[in-house]
Write a protein that holds these residues in place. Sequence first.
Motif, short mmCIF file in Angstrom:
data_model
loop_
_atom_site.label_atom_id
_atom_site.label_comp_id
_atom_site.label_asym_id
_atom_site.label_seq_id
_atom_site.Cartn_x
_atom_site.Cartn_y
_atom_site.Cartn_z
N ALA A 69 8.03 -5.92 1.79
CA ALA A 69 8.05 -5.53 3.29
C ALA A 69 8.34 -4.08 3.14
O ALA A 69 7.81 -3.21 3.96
CB ALA A 69 8.75 -6.24 4.13
N GLY A 70 9.11 -3.59 2.44
CA GLY A 70 9.55 -2.19 2.24
C GLY A 70 8.45 -1.31 1.85
O GLY A 70 8.03 -0.21 2.52
N LEU A 71 7.59 -1.56 1.02
CA LEU A 71 6.65 -0.84 0.74
C LEU A 71 5.47 -0.98 1.83
O LEU A 71 4.77 0.12 1.93
CB LEU A 71 5.99 -1.46 -0.70
CG LEU A 71 6.77 -1.51 -2.19
CD1 LEU A 71 6.52 -2.01 -3.22
CD2 LEU A 71 7.39 0.28 -2.42
N THR A 72 5.34 -2.02 2.35
CA THR A 72 4.14 -2.03 3.26
C THR A 72 4.43 -1.21 4.39
O THR A 72 3.68 -0.55 4.93
CB THR A 72 4.09 -3.65 3.99
OG1 THR A 72 3.85 -4.36 2.89
CG2 THR A 72 3.00 -3.78 4.99
N ARG A 73 5.97 -1.37 4.67
CA ARG A 73 6.31 -0.28 6.02
C ARG A 73 5.94 1.22 5.43
O ARG A 73 5.64 1.93 6.39
CB ARG A 73 7.80 -0.45 5.96
CG ARG A 73 8.50 0.32 6.98
CD ARG A 73 10.16 -0.05 7.09
NE ARG A 73 10.76 0.97 7.96
CZ ARG A 73 11.44 1.95 7.62
NH1 ARG A 73 11.42 2.37 6.49
NH2 ARG A 73 12.11 2.78 8.62
N GLN A 74 6.39 1.45 4.03
CA GLN A 74 6.08 3.01 3.67
C GLN A 74 4.57 3.37 3.83
O GLN A 74 4.46 4.48 4.28
CB GLN A 74 6.53 3.05 2.31
CG GLN A 74 8.12 2.99 2.05
CD GLN A 74 8.97 3.94 2.95
OE1 GLN A 74 8.62 5.22 3.03
NE2 GLN A 74 9.96 3.43 3.79
N VAL A 75 3.62 2.41 3.46
CA VAL A 75 2.27 2.76 3.67
C VAL A 75 1.98 3.10 4.92
O VAL A 75 1.33 4.11 5.29
CB VAL A 75 1.37 1.49 3.27
CG1 VAL A 75 0.10 1.88 3.42
CG2 VAL A 75 1.72 1.36 1.67
N GLY A 79 3.64 7.17 5.59
CA GLY A 79 2.24 7.63 5.49
C GLY A 79 1.89 8.27 7.11
O GLY A 79 1.38 9.44 7.03
N ALA A 80 2.37 7.62 8.34
CA ALA A 80 1.93 7.95 9.29
C ALA A 80 3.07 9.35 9.73
O ALA A 80 2.58 10.45 10.23
CB ALA A 80 2.12 6.98 10.38
#
Length: 297
Positions: A69-75, A79-80
Motif C-alpha cells: 500500500a505504501g508503494l502504491t501510495r508513492q506512485v 509522483g503527483a
Amino acid sequence: MTEVWKACKPFVTGSMSGCIATTCIQPVDMIKVRVQLGAAEGGSTNPFTVASNLIKQDGVIGLYKGLDAGLTRQVFYTGARLGLYDKFTAAAAVPGEKMPFWKTTVCALSAGGIAAVIGNPADLSLIRMQADSMAPVAERRNYTGVGHALTTIVKEEGMGGLFKGSAPTATRAMALNFGMLGFNSLAKDQLSDMGVKGSALTFGASAIAGFFASFFSLPFDFVKTQVQKAKPDPVTGEMPFKGPIDCAMQQVKGGITRLWSGFPTYYVRIAPHAMITLIAQDAVKNKIGRASCRERV
C-alpha cells in the motif's frame, strides 16, 4: 513520443524516488503510526517498546506490513506532488530571475493538496492495514493486501469511503510539501550563495527540508491518522469524531503539544524519507537526463 515523455518525466521521477525512500523507511513509518495510535488510546508511545511488541507479535516481517500500500501510495501521491511541483514552478518561473519564496510556497501548497486527494485511497488502505493488528481479534479486518483493503473499504463504505480523511490528508500534504519542497528550494539558494556545491548542496538542503517538513506536518498527520482509523461505536453506531476539526479539538484537551506526540519517531520517519526522496529525485533526474543526451547524440 518525446513530448509525451517530457510531460510524464516529472511524475515518473517523483514516483521512483518516493518508492525508493518508502522501501527504506517503511519500518519506521509502521512504528510511527503505532505510536500515534498509542497516544490517542492510552497505550505506549515509546518507539522502542512499540517496536519490541510489534516484533514479538508479528515478527520482523510485521515492520513491513502495508508496504504494498505504501508503494502504491508513492506512485500516485509522491509522483503527483513532486511532478506537479516541477510543473508549477516551471510555469511560474521568470527567465533570468531567482524564484521568490512566496512563489515556491504557492507551488508546493497547491501540488501537495491536489496530490493528496489523488493518493488518499492508497493512504487510507495503508493506515487501515497498519492499525488492523492492534484491534481486538474479533474486530480485525484481516486485510491480505492493498487490493483487499481497497475492495473491502468500497464494499463496506462505498466509493466515498476511499476518500475518508481526505481533508486532513490534503492539509497534511500541503504542510509537508511546504516544509519539504519550499524549504529545499530556499535552502539550495542560500547554500549556493554560500559557495556550497555538488553532493554537499543536495544533502544539506534536503536535511534542512526534512526538519521543516516534519515540524509543519506532524499535527495534521496526527489528526489524519485518528480520523482514518476511526470506527463507529459498536453500540451507538456513532463515529468518535464529527470531523477533523472536532478530532483536533478533542486531542488538544490534553494540551496542544499532544499534536506533536511522537515527534522524535515522526522526525526519524519523515526527515530521512524527505532526504532520500529529494536525493533520489536529483539522482534519477541526472541519470535520465544523461540517458536522453546520449539518445540525442
